[in-house]
Structures are given as structure tokens and as C-alpha cells.
Design an enzyme around this catalytic site. Sequence first.
Site, short mmCIF file in Angstrom:
data_model
loop_
_atom_site.label_atom_id
_atom_site.label_comp_id
_atom_site.label_asym_id
_atom_site.label_seq_id
_atom_site.Cartn_x
_atom_site.Cartn_y
_atom_site.Cartn_z
N GLY A 56 0.87 -1.17 0.00
CA GLY A 56 0.00 0.00 0.00
C GLY A 56 0.91 1.23 0.00
NE ARG A 93 5.54 -3.42 -4.50
CZ ARG A 93 4.23 -3.59 -4.32
NH1 ARG A 93 3.67 -3.34 -3.14
NH2 ARG A 93 3.47 -4.01 -5.31
CD GLN A 196 -2.94 -7.24 -3.16
OE1 GLN A 196 -3.61 -7.96 -3.89
NE2 GLN A 196 -1.76 -6.76 -3.54
CG ASP A 237 0.20 2.04 -5.85
OD1 ASP A 237 -0.96 1.59 -5.93
OD2 ASP A 237 1.04 1.64 -5.03
CG ASN A 247 -4.96 1.68 -7.41
OD1 ASN A 247 -4.19 1.80 -6.44
ND2 ASN A 247 -6.13 1.10 -7.30
O1 MRU Z 1 0.72 -4.12 -4.62
P1 MRU Z 1 0.05 -3.37 -3.50
O2 MRU Z 1 -0.79 -4.23 -2.64
O3 MRU Z 1 1.04 -2.53 -2.73
O4 MRU Z 1 -0.92 -2.35 -4.24
C1 MRU Z 1 -1.63 -1.44 -3.45
C2 MRU Z 1 -2.57 -0.60 -4.22
O5 MRU Z 1 -2.63 -0.65 -5.44
C3 MRU Z 1 -3.38 0.40 -3.45
O6 MRU Z 1 -4.60 0.62 -4.09
C4 MRU Z 1 -2.62 1.72 -3.37
O7 MRU Z 1 -1.33 1.52 -2.88
C5 MRU Z 1 -3.31 2.69 -2.51
S1 MRU Z 1 -3.16 2.24 -0.81
C6 MRU Z 1 -3.90 3.37 0.14
#
Ligand code: MRU
Length: 339
Positions: A56, A93, A196, A237, A247
Site C-alpha cells: 500500500g 518497489r 488483497q 500508487d 493503481n
Molecule cells: O501491490 P500493493 O498491494 O502494494 O498495491 C496497493 C494498491 O494498489 C493500493 O490501491 C494503493 O497503494 C493505494 S493504498 C492506500
Amino acid sequence: MNYKFSEQDDGFQAIRFNGQRLQLLDQRRLPAEEVWLDVNSADQAGQAIADLVVRGAPAIGITAAYAAVLAARQRDGDVAGWQADMAQLEQARPTAVNLSWAVGRMCRQVEQSGRLDPDALAALALSIHRDDIAANRRMATLGSELIEPGAGVLTHCNTGSLATGGIGTALGVIVAGARAGRIAQVFADETRPWLQGSRLTAWELARAGVDAKVVVEGAAGALMASGQVQWIITGADRITARGDVANKIGTYNLAVLARHHGLRFMVVAPSTTLDPDLESGHDIAIEQRDPAEIWRAAGLETAPPGGAAWNPVFDITPSELVDVIVTEQGVFRPPYRFS
Ligand code: MRU
């Protein structure tokens, strides 16, 4: 009715830091078990971020800020060594801008003071975390006020307390909207391959006392056609100057479907997720992950081993498909221009 926040509405903390010690709630193991992982160095923090122990966009940034403090204690005044740790951490990342934003803030503090002061860095990390909690609250209020009473909403991935410092971004809006009696029904997209949505969002909503139904991603079109949802609400993101949104993979699909069905698409993200240095979503680096993640969803072999896969973990939703972007600074509508 609008929702009035009290402190217990800030959700729960999945990142613990006491000045010396960093602990992360291991999100890979939820909802089956709640296991806390000790993180003792910037290197371990980078690994935890890459492995999705913590995930996140805002949560990654907060973790990196605390990791910078651990590294400063270990480097004991060695600024160049610490800067090398930070350069490495930033690579964990690529898509969520909050990571490089947080590392950048920690680095600027050291540059400006000319020395490595772990206590000053700890104060800054704590303020990054506290600001995120406050931004979450503000976005939850602003976003939930846009939703008409009785609405159904669909969300994607996980954007709650696990993904942020506080109540969450999109999930904060949803929890506040449900508590205010505006949202009648919540649907959570399972979100392949890491699930998720079904593992984390459904778990968080149950904790918050909000009823939710999980849907497989392939059900989104049928769900929208059924008339049960009026809003699609996601996090981000990275958001470019023109409002293109990176995202979780599958977000773009939802935006296209929403437009086809005449439904509204809301993106909720703190200003730390804005990247005005990039104009277009095409300029955003999309993380590609190990194809094995697709073969082993939820611990089961779901495909013959050894095959190939295309596994981008984020996609770009062009700003034309986004009806509203909510940050802690306000409610923005197209044409977007972030600076
Ligand atoms: O790969 P992830 O689980 O880190 O991806 C997270 C997302 O895409 C969320 O929608 C984004 O980080 C917003 S979190 C408030």
C-alpha cells in the site's frame, strides 16, 4: 448525515515504531494469522517492502521513513553510507511514489542539517506517519460526503489501515460512508493474484463492523449491470500532473466498465501520492513481478508450473475516466492539473 471522527476511527496500526525498534504486521499471512515481523535495518525493510510484508503506497512510505532512522543509528554519523542505504531502499518497489517521496524527505533533512541525527530523523518519520493519519481522516470526510445515501460501492485491492497510517484512503471513505449511513452495500474485488481484496479488505471491513461482499474480478461487469453499485472507489500508487492514476492491476478495467454503465469513479489518495513531475501515466514505471505469483494464488497451484506469464501489478487509468480525485487538500474534478 456526515461522519464525525473520533480517535478510535483512525483504524489500527500495522506499523509499530518505538524509536529503536520497527515491527510490521505480516500482510502475507493475513487473515489466517496475525504475525509481527521485526525489522532491524534498511536492508530488511527494503526486503519486507519488496516481499509485500507491508504494502500500500502510504504504508510503504511510512515504513521507509522509520527504516531511515534505523539506518542512521547503525551508520553512526557516516552520511555517505546512510545515503547509499537510502538509494537502495528507494528501489524496493518502483510504482508507488510515496516510497521515493518519504526517502527524499529524510535525505533532505540530512542534507540541510549536514549531519546524521537519528533523533531528528525519528521526529520527521513520526510526523510523516501522523500527517498520513490526519490526511486519511480528511479524505474520509470529503469523499464520503460525495456519496448519496443508499449507495452501493465497489472497491479494489486494499486501501485501509494495512495500506496507510490511519483509517485508509478509499477504504476510509467507505468506512466513514457506511458509518454515516450513506453506503448501504460494499463489494470488495478479490484482487488477483495476491487477493488483497478478499484477504485484507474483507478482514478490515469485518473488524470495522462494516458488512461487505467479496466478488471475483470477473464479476465486476455483471455487478455494475445489476444496479447494485453507484460508485467505484479506489486508491492510487501515483497520480500524474494531468490526473492519470497508477493503481493495482484491474483498476483500469473497473474505470472503463464504470464509464460504460454510467457509474462514478472516485480515486482517493493523499497529496504524497501526487507526482506532478510526470505529465502522463505512460511515464510511470509499472512494476513487473514474478510469474510464480500467478501460479500459486492463495497457496494453491493454479496453473501448470514453469509456464510464462505477464504479471504487471499496476495499471494506468487515464484521467478522462476518473470523475473525482479526493486528496486531503480537497475534491478535484476534470480537467485535473496538479502542481
Ligand atoms: O501491490 P500493493 O498491494 O502494494 O498495491 C496497493 C494498491 O494498489 C493500493 O490501491 C494503493 O497503494 C493505494 S493504498 C492506500
